[in-house]
Design a protein around this motif. Structure first.
Motif, PDB file in Angstrom:
ATOM      1  N   PHE A   6      -4.877  -8.123   6.691  1.00  0.00           N
ATOM      2  CA  PHE A   6      -3.887  -7.470   5.634  1.00  0.00           C
ATOM      3  C   PHE A   6      -3.814  -6.030   6.108  1.00  0.00           C
ATOM      4  CE2 PHE A   6      -8.055  -6.321   3.895  1.00  0.00           C
ATOM      5  CZ  PHE A   6      -7.824  -4.912   3.231  1.00  0.00           C
ATOM      6  N   LYS A   8      -2.505  -2.521   4.012  1.00  0.00           N
ATOM      7  CA  LYS A   8      -1.855  -1.379   2.781  1.00  0.00           C
ATOM      8  C   LYS A   8      -0.668  -0.744   3.197  1.00  0.00           C
ATOM      9  CE  LYS A   8      -3.432   0.219  -1.222  1.00  0.00           C
ATOM     10  NZ  LYS A   8      -4.231  -0.593  -2.242  1.00  0.00           N
ATOM     11  N   GLY A  12       1.403   1.436  -1.744  1.00  0.00           N
ATOM     12  CA  GLY A  12       0.494   0.789  -2.362  1.00  0.00           C
ATOM     13  C   GLY A  12       0.423  -0.896  -2.355  1.00  0.00           C
ATOM     14  N   MET A  13       1.450  -1.485  -1.893  1.00  0.00           N
ATOM     15  CA  MET A  13       1.778  -3.059  -1.818  1.00  0.00           C
ATOM     16  C   MET A  13       0.952  -3.119  -0.554  1.00  0.00           C
ATOM     17  SD  MET A  13       5.492  -3.529  -3.234  1.00  0.00           S
ATOM     18  CE  MET A  13       5.181  -5.214  -3.538  1.00  0.00           C
ATOM     19  N   VAL A  14       0.666  -4.514  -0.380  1.00  0.00           N
ATOM     20  CA  VAL A  14       0.075  -5.058   0.819  1.00  0.00           C
ATOM     21  C   VAL A  14       0.872  -6.088   1.682  1.00  0.00           C
ATOM     22  CG1 VAL A  14      -2.276  -4.790  -0.095  1.00  0.00           C
ATOM     23  CG2 VAL A  14      -1.304  -6.933  -0.164  1.00  0.00           C
ATOM     24  N   HIS A  41       4.056 -10.705   1.179  1.00  0.00           N
ATOM     25  CA  HIS A  41       4.285  -9.273   0.871  1.00  0.00           C
ATOM     26  C   HIS A  41       4.123  -9.319  -0.836  1.00  0.00           C
ATOM     27  CE1 HIS A  41       7.091  -5.827  -0.371  1.00  0.00           C
ATOM     28  NE2 HIS A  41       5.722  -5.243   0.023  1.00  0.00           N
ATOM     29  N   HIS A  43       1.765  -7.014  -4.474  1.00  0.00           N
ATOM     30  CA  HIS A  43       1.293  -5.853  -5.148  1.00  0.00           C
ATOM     31  C   HIS A  43      -0.237  -5.717  -4.365  1.00  0.00           C
ATOM     32  CE1 HIS A  43       4.492  -4.734  -7.418  1.00  0.00           C
ATOM     33  NE2 HIS A  43       4.940  -5.905  -7.818  1.00  0.00           N
ATOM     34  N   ASN A  44      -0.918  -6.924  -4.328  1.00  0.00           N
ATOM     35  CA  ASN A  44      -2.180  -6.853  -4.148  1.00  0.00           C
ATOM     36  C   ASN A  44      -2.620  -8.045  -3.519  1.00  0.00           C
ATOM     37  OD1 ASN A  44      -3.155  -8.561  -5.944  1.00  0.00           O
ATOM     38  ND2 ASN A  44      -3.157  -6.580  -7.554  1.00  0.00           N
ATOM     39  N   ARG A  45      -3.981  -8.081  -2.687  1.00  0.00           N
ATOM     40  CA  ARG A  45      -4.157  -9.259  -1.802  1.00  0.00           C
ATOM     41  C   ARG A  45      -4.660 -10.476  -3.043  1.00  0.00           C
ATOM     42  NH1 ARG A  45      -9.460  -6.738   0.779  1.00  0.00           N
ATOM     43  NH2 ARG A  45      -9.098  -5.476  -0.948  1.00  0.00           N
ATOM     44  N   ALA A  46      -4.891 -10.352  -3.806  1.00  0.00           N
ATOM     45  CA  ALA A  46      -5.111 -11.584  -5.097  1.00  0.00           C
ATOM     46  C   ALA A  46      -3.675 -11.976  -5.225  1.00  0.00           C
ATOM     47  CB  ALA A  46      -5.921 -10.893  -6.484  1.00  0.00           C
ATOM     48  N   ARG A  47      -2.840 -11.020  -5.354  1.00  0.00           N
ATOM     49  CA  ARG A  47      -1.322 -11.747  -5.899  1.00  0.00           C
ATOM     50  C   ARG A  47      -0.664 -12.624  -4.772  1.00  0.00           C
ATOM     51  NH1 ARG A  47       1.833  -7.609  -9.747  1.00  0.00           N
ATOM     52  NH2 ARG A  47       0.433  -7.650 -11.609  1.00  0.00           N
ATOM     53  N   ASN A  65     -10.823  -9.006   7.764  1.00  0.00           N
ATOM     54  CA  ASN A  65      -9.530  -8.456   8.355  1.00  0.00           C
ATOM     55  C   ASN A  65      -9.635  -8.572   9.867  1.00  0.00           C
ATOM     56  OD1 ASN A  65      -7.204  -7.147   8.038  1.00  0.00           O
ATOM     57  ND2 ASN A  65      -8.000  -5.215   7.791  1.00  0.00           N
TER      58      ASN A  65
END
Length: 119
Positions: A6, A8, A12-14, A41, A43-47, A65
């Motif tokens: 990933f 960043k 702030g998005m990933v 794409h 908001h964070n890795r979990a999403r 990573n």
């Protein structure tokens, strides 16, 4: 375990990149038989992983990573309206003499999953 990574973004998005086995290969359906590289794409890795799991790719995990997205991959996923694209994973990088390799274009995720849903 799938290779992935990933990066960043400044906002702030990933962008998460994963190399996965093709869903059509294990089910014997028409489609890519090699592995696929999926970019998400979020908001964070979990999403990002939740988006893939909601599409039916249940056993998707990001550990480490080791294979982060390249700048070209980040640009591709940022310019796609869905923010979720794929293409067949690149080969091992061994050039074949006399063969010109044309990079494959990125495709929307629904084209990958369409064959699996039809079965």
């Amino acid at each position: 375990m799938a290779a992935g990574g990933f990066c960043k973004l400044p906002d702030g998005m990933v962008v998460v990149a994963l190399n996965l086995p093709s869903p059509t290969a294990r089910e014997g359906l028409p489609g890519p038989s090699a592995g696929v590289r999926v970019l998400v794409h979020a908001h964070n890795r979990a999403r990002a992983l939740t988006r893939l799991r909601n599409l039916g790719l249940r056993a998707v995990y990001l550990r480490g990573n080791a294979a982060p997205p390249t700048p070209d991959e980040v640009t591709a996923v940022l310019h796609h309206p869905d923010g979720l694209i794929w293409r067949t994973a690149p080969d091992n990088g061994v050039p074949i003499v006399g063969v010109v390799v044309v990079p494959e274009l990125w495709r929307p995720i629904r084209s990958l999953l369409r064959g699996a849903a039809a079965a």
